[in-house]
Design an enzyme around this catalytic site. Structure first.
Site, PDB file in Angstrom:
ATOM      1  N   LYS A 217       8.888 -28.825  -1.829  1.00 20.33           N
ATOM      2  CA  LYS A 217       7.962 -27.902  -1.125  1.00 20.33           C
ATOM      3  C   LYS A 217       7.291 -27.255  -0.550  1.00 20.33           C
ATOM      4  CE  LYS A 217       4.825 -25.958  -3.645  1.00 20.33           C
ATOM      5  NZ  LYS A 217       4.009 -24.918  -2.438  1.00 20.33           N
TER       6      LYS A 217
ATOM      7  N   GLY B 248      -1.942 -33.827  -0.449  1.00 23.68           N
ATOM      8  CA  GLY B 248      -3.073 -32.459  -1.151  1.00 23.68           C
ATOM      9  C   GLY B 248      -4.326 -32.835  -1.459  1.00 23.68           C
ATOM     10  N   SER B 249      -5.013 -31.871  -2.298  1.00 18.94           N
ATOM     11  CA  SER B 249      -6.067 -31.808  -2.349  1.00 18.94           C
ATOM     12  C   SER B 249      -6.469 -33.012  -3.269  1.00 18.94           C
ATOM     13  CB  SER B 249      -6.913 -30.977  -2.584  1.00 18.94           C
ATOM     14  OG  SER B 249      -6.100 -29.940  -3.570  1.00 18.94           O
ATOM     15  N   ASN B 250      -7.177 -33.436  -3.396  1.00 19.25           N
ATOM     16  CA  ASN B 250      -7.884 -34.284  -5.178  1.00 19.25           C
ATOM     17  C   ASN B 250      -7.888 -33.402  -6.495  1.00 19.25           C
ATOM     18  OD1 ASN B 250      -8.802 -35.329  -2.605  1.00 19.25           O
ATOM     19  ND2 ASN B 250      -9.113 -37.230  -4.220  1.00 19.25           N
TER      20      ASN B 250
ATOM     21  N   GLY C 182      -4.094 -33.175  -7.038  1.00 17.03           N
ATOM     22  CA  GLY C 182      -3.229 -34.336  -6.836  1.00 17.03           C
ATOM     23  C   GLY C 182      -3.594 -35.180  -8.627  1.00 17.03           C
TER      24      GLY C 182
ATOM     25  N   GLU D 185      -1.290 -38.478  -1.620  1.00 16.11           N
ATOM     26  CA  GLU D 185      -2.045 -39.024  -0.684  1.00 16.11           C
ATOM     27  C   GLU D 185      -2.531 -37.536  -1.157  1.00 16.11           C
ATOM     28  OE1 GLU D 185      -1.449 -41.584   2.219  1.00 16.11           O
ATOM     29  OE2 GLU D 185      -0.346 -42.479   0.796  1.00 16.11           O
TER      30      GLU D 185
ATOM     31  N   CYS E 124      -6.672 -35.322   7.148  1.00 18.07           N
ATOM     32  CA  CYS E 124      -6.441 -35.986   6.020  1.00 18.07           C
ATOM     33  C   CYS E 124      -7.983 -37.629   6.351  1.00 18.07           C
ATOM     34  CB  CYS E 124      -5.900 -36.783   5.274  1.00 18.07           C
ATOM     35  SG  CYS E 124      -4.798 -37.052   6.589  1.00 18.07           S
TER      36      CYS E 124
ATOM     37  N   GLN F 253     -10.358 -21.655   3.852  1.00 20.39           N
ATOM     38  CA  GLN F 253     -10.745 -22.563   4.607  1.00 20.39           C
ATOM     39  C   GLN F 253     -12.348 -21.903   5.186  1.00 20.39           C
ATOM     40  OE1 GLN F 253     -10.630 -25.743   3.617  1.00 20.39           O
ATOM     41  NE2 GLN F 253     -10.066 -25.821   5.698  1.00 20.39           N
TER      42      GLN F 253
ATOM     43  N   GLU G  23     -14.922 -33.792   0.773  1.00 17.65           N
ATOM     44  CA  GLU G  23     -14.136 -33.466   1.907  1.00 17.65           C
ATOM     45  C   GLU G  23     -14.167 -32.324   2.656  1.00 17.65           C
ATOM     46  OE1 GLU G  23     -10.180 -33.026   1.496  1.00 17.65           O
ATOM     47  OE2 GLU G  23      -9.410 -34.782   3.340  1.00 17.65           O
TER      48      GLU G  23
HETATM   49  P1  NAD Z   1      -3.094 -27.707  -2.006  1.00 21.56           P
HETATM   50  O1  NAD Z   1      -3.845 -29.417  -2.969  1.00 21.56           O
HETATM   51  O2  NAD Z   1      -4.235 -27.026  -2.191  1.00 21.56           O
HETATM   52  O3  NAD Z   1      -2.047 -28.309  -1.942  1.00 21.56           O
HETATM   53  C1  NAD Z   1      -1.160 -28.855  -1.308  1.00 21.56           C
HETATM   54  C2  NAD Z   1       0.203 -28.634  -2.069  1.00 21.56           C
HETATM   55  O4  NAD Z   1       0.186 -28.347  -3.582  1.00 21.56           O
HETATM   56  C3  NAD Z   1       0.557 -27.395  -1.075  1.00 21.56           C
HETATM   57  O5  NAD Z   1       2.032 -26.997  -1.401  1.00 21.56           O
HETATM   58  C4  NAD Z   1       0.470 -25.879  -2.822  1.00 21.56           C
HETATM   59  O6  NAD Z   1       1.094 -25.046  -2.499  1.00 21.56           O
HETATM   60  C5  NAD Z   1       0.862 -27.304  -4.357  1.00 21.56           C
HETATM   61  N1  NAD Z   1       0.465 -27.114  -4.547  1.00 21.56           N
HETATM   62  C6  NAD Z   1      -0.864 -26.501  -5.500  1.00 21.56           C
HETATM   63  N2  NAD Z   1      -1.092 -25.959  -6.865  1.00 21.56           N
HETATM   64  C7  NAD Z   1      -0.512 -26.994  -7.400  1.00 21.56           C
HETATM   65  C8  NAD Z   1      -0.032 -27.276  -8.539  1.00 21.56           C
HETATM   66  N3  NAD Z   1      -0.925 -26.695  -9.897  1.00 21.56           N
HETATM   67  N4  NAD Z   1       1.014 -27.982  -8.939  1.00 21.56           N
HETATM   68  C9  NAD Z   1       1.920 -28.473  -7.537  1.00 21.56           C
HETATM   69  N5  NAD Z   1       1.509 -28.108  -6.392  1.00 21.56           N
HETATM   70  C10 NAD Z   1       0.665 -27.100  -6.285  1.00 21.56           C
HETATM   71  O7  NAD Z   1      -4.250 -28.913  -0.297  1.00 21.56           O
HETATM   72  P2  NAD Z   1      -3.544 -28.295   1.200  1.00 21.56           P
HETATM   73  O8  NAD Z   1      -5.250 -27.496   0.650  1.00 21.56           O
HETATM   74  O9  NAD Z   1      -2.417 -27.824   0.892  1.00 21.56           O
HETATM   75  O10 NAD Z   1      -4.084 -29.151   2.028  1.00 21.56           O
HETATM   76  C11 NAD Z   1      -5.260 -29.758   2.356  1.00 21.56           C
HETATM   77  C12 NAD Z   1      -5.611 -31.106   1.714  1.00 21.56           C
HETATM   78  O11 NAD Z   1      -4.611 -32.288   1.765  1.00 21.56           O
HETATM   79  C13 NAD Z   1      -6.967 -32.035   2.012  1.00 21.56           C
HETATM   80  O12 NAD Z   1      -7.515 -32.287   1.041  1.00 21.56           O
HETATM   81  C14 NAD Z   1      -6.309 -33.501   2.730  1.00 21.56           C
HETATM   82  O13 NAD Z   1      -7.280 -33.811   2.951  1.00 21.56           O
HETATM   83  C15 NAD Z   1      -4.963 -33.996   2.158  1.00 21.56           C
HETATM   84  N6  NAD Z   1      -3.744 -33.958   3.298  1.00 21.56           N
HETATM   85  C16 NAD Z   1      -4.275 -35.553   2.681  1.00 21.56           C
HETATM   86  C17 NAD Z   1      -3.295 -36.531   3.835  1.00 21.56           C
HETATM   87  C18 NAD Z   1      -2.601 -37.327   3.089  1.00 21.56           C
HETATM   88  O14 NAD Z   1      -1.963 -38.495   3.545  1.00 21.56           O
HETATM   89  N7  NAD Z   1      -3.776 -38.451   2.427  1.00 21.56           N
HETATM   90  C19 NAD Z   1      -2.207 -35.794   5.028  1.00 21.56           C
HETATM   91  C20 NAD Z   1      -2.718 -34.436   4.917  1.00 21.56           C
HETATM   92  C21 NAD Z   1      -3.564 -33.342   4.252  1.00 21.56           C
END
Ligand code: NAD
Length: 494
Positions: A174, A227-229, A232, A249, A283, A330, A384
């Site tokens: 996804k 994605g976000s904490n 996650g 991650e 990140c 954002q 962050e």
């Molecule tokens: P996000 O958590 O909003 O979304 C990430 C993904 O999760 C998207 O595909 C989204 O559709 C999906 N998602 C959202 N809600 C969900 C749910 N309830 N269940 C399952 N999936 C769901 O994050 P974002 O705004 O897309 O990305 C930014 C974040 O990603 C930042 O915190 C950044 O630091 C982190 N990031 C980390 C790394 C790493 O390798 N550590 C790399 C890139 C980005």
């Protein structure tokens, strides 16, 4: 020109069962780029069934053959690098040299994973019993669900998908709803190299309607998330409840330490690149500068100069050095932190607001921002921000700098600028992040080293490098007894 895109399930291009769609917009111009399926749990279920159907055939395909397919894929990505980079810039906003790097990371990852097909080493060890053989091998786990962020729309999915496939798993992906076109291109590339139907599937849609059902689906064995904490943590909790393997991650709050014996001009360049590259939406972005008081003013002056000189605009245009934030959410987030900075009594040395003017008014542009007078425990130094904002924390010693660096809920990347070898080695030992750089900023990971972070950045897994298979394989121990007797370990030999 806007195109209509579809899901890729079981080797076929299909719309969402509901017929619903969503739009993909260019964050620099507001232009509509394409229409994607707004999928739901039923589409996800179709994809999981296709992935499960292909599992046995793919597991029985020799790993070197799986690797060869990834090698061909790498060649194809390299051939199409410019087209892919332009598409990534259009939908994500970062400038072309950066999206070229994003795509190149996919090429590097394909070659790295391909080579692993002829290694995938197991371990042999002597048995404690006579006439008995003992060894352990890696085996695939099943179906891997991949959920990713938008900021590295090509590279990050490849860190997960390529090792997962190489190990013999099948995948349902996804992509982020902010960058769905990269998910389409990846599926198209796999189709072109002849990956068997069902081995790799793409279901577009948002987190609530596709991501969450993926986490909960009993046919998904592993969830690999970037994605976000906040999200996650929900996935980790649900994964634990369901007994799934979850690899996370997440965010960072990365610091650059600049000591009084550092090359300050080099440090300023690295800070500017780390803080404002990808519009701070990495990140590994440099979001704190932990600087010795003796070089503080000089460093601030240089970073402010570099921030003010940056040319903002559409990342596809020549000469543009910083693109937009990805969306209005954002913009609200980064603007919100300017209010927090004001409440915390921080000085905005430059920037601090939406950027406007010719070529900027239809996009989500934010000024490169430098905050000074930041204290280690302030929210702007702990949370962050994920935008082009860097805060300066003044310190008196190496020990204090290291302590400040380590005291955040995140632990992805950190860096030290110094010409003192003792300080460099002390920092390498004592900085508690997953990645540490010396005389280099906080960004710039290479695919053949493990990538990931400590504390809130992850849950102990590392992507890429020699660790790339760990999240996607189980260990199986094999014993072969050729003694012709019932030999009892721990009993007959004592
Ligand atoms: P996000 O958590 O909003 O979304 C990430 C993904 O999760 C998207 O595909 C989204 O559709 C999906 N998602 C959202 N809600 C969900 C749910 N309830 N269940 C399952 N999936 C769901 O994050 P974002 O705004 O897309 O990305 C930014 C974040 O990603 C930042 O915190 C950044 O630091 C982190 N990031 C980390 C790394 C790493 O390798 N550590 C790399 C890139 C980005």
């Amino acid at each position: 020109m806007s195109q209509t895109f579809q899901n890729y399930i079981g080797g076929k291009w299909v719309p969402a069962r509901s017929g619903k769609t969503f739009e993909n917009l260019n964050p620099a111009t507001g232009d509509k780029l394409g229409t994607f399926p707004e999928s739901g749990a039923d589409d996800l279920d179709d994809a999981v069934k296709a992935a499960r159907g292909a599992m046995r055939m793919w597991q029985l395909t020799p790993a070197p053959k799986r690797g060869e397919m990834l090698y061909k894929l790498g060649q194809l990505i390299a051939e199409k690098k410019e087209m892919l980079a332009q598409a990534a810039t259009r939908e994500m906003g970062k400038i072309l040299i950066e999206t070229r790097g994003d795509v190149q990371e996919g090429v590097d990852m394909a070659y790295l994973a391909a080579g692993e097909g002829r290694r995938m080493y197991g371990v042999t060890t002597p048995s404690e019993m006579p006439n008995k053989w003992a060894m352990s091998v890696r085996v695939p786990i099943g179906v891997v669900g991949v959920i990713t962020a938008w900021n590295f729309p090509f590279a990050v999915p490849t860190w997960k998908i390529f090792p997962a496939l190489l190990a013999g798993n099948t995948v349902v992906f996804k992509p982020s709803e902010e960058t769905p076109e990269m998910g389409y291109h990846l599926a198209k590339l796999f189709e072109e190299v002849g990956l068997p139907a069902g081995v790799f599937n793409v279901v577009h849609g948002n987190g609530k309607n596709v991501g969450w059902p993926m986490v909960q689906h009993p046919g998904v064995d592993v969830v690999s998330f970037t994605g976000s904490n906040a999200i996650g943590a929900q996935i980790a909790t649900e994964g634990a409840r369901l007994g799934k393997r979850v690899s996370l991650e997440m965010g960072g709050k990365n610091g650059v330490i600049v000591m009084d014996d550092a090359d300050v001009s080099l440090a300023a360049n690295a800070v500017a690149w780390g803080a404002f590259g990808t519009t701070g939406q990495r990140c590994t972005a440099t979001s704190r500068v932990i600087v010795h008081e003796r070089v503080h003013d000089e460093l601030v002056k240089l970073v402010v100069q570099r921030a003010q000189a940056l040319k903002l605009g559409d990342g596809l245009k020549d000469g543009v050095e910083m693109g937009p934030l990805v969306n209005d959410k954002q913009m609200q987030r980064v603007s919100g932190y300017m209010k927090v900075a004001a409440e915390e009594g921080v000085t905005i040395a430059t920037g601090g607001a939406r950027a406007t003017g010719a070529g900027l008014d239809n996009g989500h542009f934010f000024q490169p921002t430098v905050l000074t007078g930041v204290q280690a425990k302030m929210r702007v130094a702990q949370e962050e921000i994920f935008g082009p904002v860097v805060g300066f924390v003044k310190v008196k010693s190496l020990e204090e700098a290291i302590a400040v660096n380590n005291e955040t809920p995140f632990g992805l990347s950190s860096s030290i600028f110094t010409s003192n070898v003792n300080a460099a080695f002390t920092a390498m030992r004592d900085l508690t992040t997953g990645i540490v750089y010396v005389n280099h900023g906080t960004t710039g990971a290479e695919t053949h080293l493990p990538f990931g972070g400590t504390r809130g950045t992850g849950n102990g897994h590392r992507e890429a490098g020699h660790t790339m298979l760990d999240a996607f394989t189980e260990w199986k121990s094999l014993y072969v007894d050729f003694s012709g007797k019932v030999q009892r370990a721990q009993i007959d030999n004592n």
